[in-house]
Design a protein around this motif. Sequence first.
Motif, PDB file in Angstrom:
ATOM      1  N   PHE A  82       0.845  -1.192   0.000  1.00 21.28           N
ATOM      2  CA  PHE A  82       0.000   0.000   0.000  1.00 21.28           C
ATOM      3  C   PHE A  82       0.886   1.249   0.000  1.00 21.28           C
ATOM      4  CE2 PHE A  82      -2.988  -2.865   2.444  1.00 21.28           C
ATOM      5  CZ  PHE A  82      -3.926  -2.968   1.428  1.00 21.28           C
ATOM      6  N   GLY A  83       0.388   2.314  -0.576  1.00 25.02           N
ATOM      7  CA  GLY A  83       1.102   3.580  -0.587  1.00 25.02           C
ATOM      8  C   GLY A  83       0.422   4.540  -1.537  1.00 25.02           C
ATOM      9  N   SER A  84       0.915   5.751  -1.607  1.00 23.66           N
ATOM     10  CA  SER A  84       0.247   6.801  -2.368  1.00 23.66           C
ATOM     11  C   SER A  84       0.299   6.568  -3.867  1.00 23.66           C
ATOM     12  CB  SER A  84       0.887   8.153  -2.060  1.00 23.66           C
ATOM     13  OG  SER A  84       0.300   9.162  -2.863  1.00 23.66           O
ATOM     14  N   THR A 113      -1.150  -5.226  -5.309  1.00 26.53           N
ATOM     15  CA  THR A 113      -1.316  -3.793  -5.066  1.00 26.53           C
ATOM     16  C   THR A 113      -2.708  -3.376  -5.541  1.00 26.53           C
ATOM     17  OG1 THR A 113      -0.683  -2.659  -7.135  1.00 26.53           O
ATOM     18  CG2 THR A 113       1.105  -3.564  -5.798  1.00 26.53           C
ATOM     19  N   LEU A 177       3.570  -1.090   3.994  1.00 28.23           N
ATOM     20  CA  LEU A 177       2.998   0.241   3.789  1.00 28.23           C
ATOM     21  C   LEU A 177       4.104   1.254   3.563  1.00 28.23           C
ATOM     22  CD1 LEU A 177       0.777  -1.245   5.811  1.00 28.23           C
ATOM     23  CD2 LEU A 177      -0.172   1.049   5.815  1.00 28.23           C
ATOM     24  N   GLY A 180       1.666   7.354   2.421  1.00 27.43           N
ATOM     25  CA  GLY A 180       0.493   7.578   1.586  1.00 27.43           C
ATOM     26  C   GLY A 180      -0.520   8.445   2.290  1.00 27.43           C
ATOM     27  N   THR A 184      -4.062   4.887   2.383  1.00 28.58           N
ATOM     28  CA  THR A 184      -2.999   4.102   3.023  1.00 28.58           C
ATOM     29  C   THR A 184      -3.245   3.990   4.523  1.00 28.58           C
ATOM     30  OG1 THR A 184      -1.405   4.830   1.349  1.00 28.58           O
ATOM     31  CG2 THR A 184      -0.504   3.956   3.400  1.00 28.58           C
ATOM     32  N   GLU A 187      -6.172   1.541   5.116  1.00 28.30           N
ATOM     33  CA  GLU A 187      -5.803   0.140   4.917  1.00 28.30           C
ATOM     34  C   GLU A 187      -4.885  -0.352   6.024  1.00 28.30           C
ATOM     35  OE1 GLU A 187      -4.573   1.361   1.190  1.00 28.30           O
ATOM     36  OE2 GLU A 187      -6.374   0.699   0.115  1.00 28.30           O
TER      37      GLU A 187
END
Length: 343
Positions: A82-84, A113, A177, A180, A184, A187
């Motif tokens: 997860f991330g921006s 992803t 992670l 984000g 983010t 999640e």
Amino acid sequence: MIKSEKPPVDPELKRRIDELIKYKGGGYNPEAVSDIIESALKLMTDVKDSGDVKVIQTAVRELRYAFKLFAPYAHKRKVTIFGSARTQPTKVEYQQAVEFGKKIADAGFMVITGAGGGIMHAGHEGAGLENSFGANIRLPWEQGANPVIQDDKKLITFKYFFTRKLIFIRHSDAIALFPGGFGTMDEGYEALTLMQTGKSQLMPLVLIDRPGGTYWKTWDKHIREHLLRDQLISPDDLNLYQITDDTDQAVKIISRFYRNFVSTRFVKELFVIRLKHAPSASAIEAMNEDFADIIVGPKIATIEATPEERADEDMIDLPRIAFGFNRRDYGRLRQLIDVLNAL
């Protein structure tokens, strides 16, 4: 708490449902499918609003398709990244996500992803198409899938966040992670909540900062100075996540979690932990002493596969231990798994 009992099925309705299942050729889990059909028929009298019915209709369709898609890859562990979506390729975090994707794939994991741009694109770029899954979401501005995954059969596009998030957690063996935004955070907190409450399997949750960065350190400071200090979480809950700014260390954290540990399952009052190698008698004695605070009833002991596991053909050849777990202190349970992996 009063539990509602399921009313008996109309014999004629059951006969017709069974005939329908037979007409479709039968298959897996006929009793569960029969129950789903019965529940679907009840929608005609129980739920009037067509929008509500469409939520159920779409959710069932999305989950059925997703489970079917993931099934051929059930034997391979997966890490969700997860991330921006806004992180540009020029950013250090993007390059880190590429590195992490490649390294975790080289360690034998597949990558999941959200299939969009930014960190999601970077994770797929590093892992490569063969090792990538995409769980996209339809948004008002149409988030398109990134070029790595957009034409692959391992891409799913969801209408609802809740079905998408269920698939992320259901099929993840670890979560990474990167920095984000709201998504983010959402999640990450959901993964923590599900593990803290025992609603998902325990798994590594690694928060990866840029080298020398403070994004997750600042987040961790908030957790400790507000949630922990105000006794809104317990100190052991801090064991449910780890922070690093080194992708090699992130891969080690995930890989080491599965050095000996395989999976867990509740069987009646027993909490069963399946392992690659059984602990020694002295190690079990030490664990019973060190983790007495989370044991209720039977102490930690090696056991054979339970009848329920045998009936399900559920990893019956693996060594296992079992004990009466208090079903509350999952942060402490995570420590126990760390001990088992260190043996």
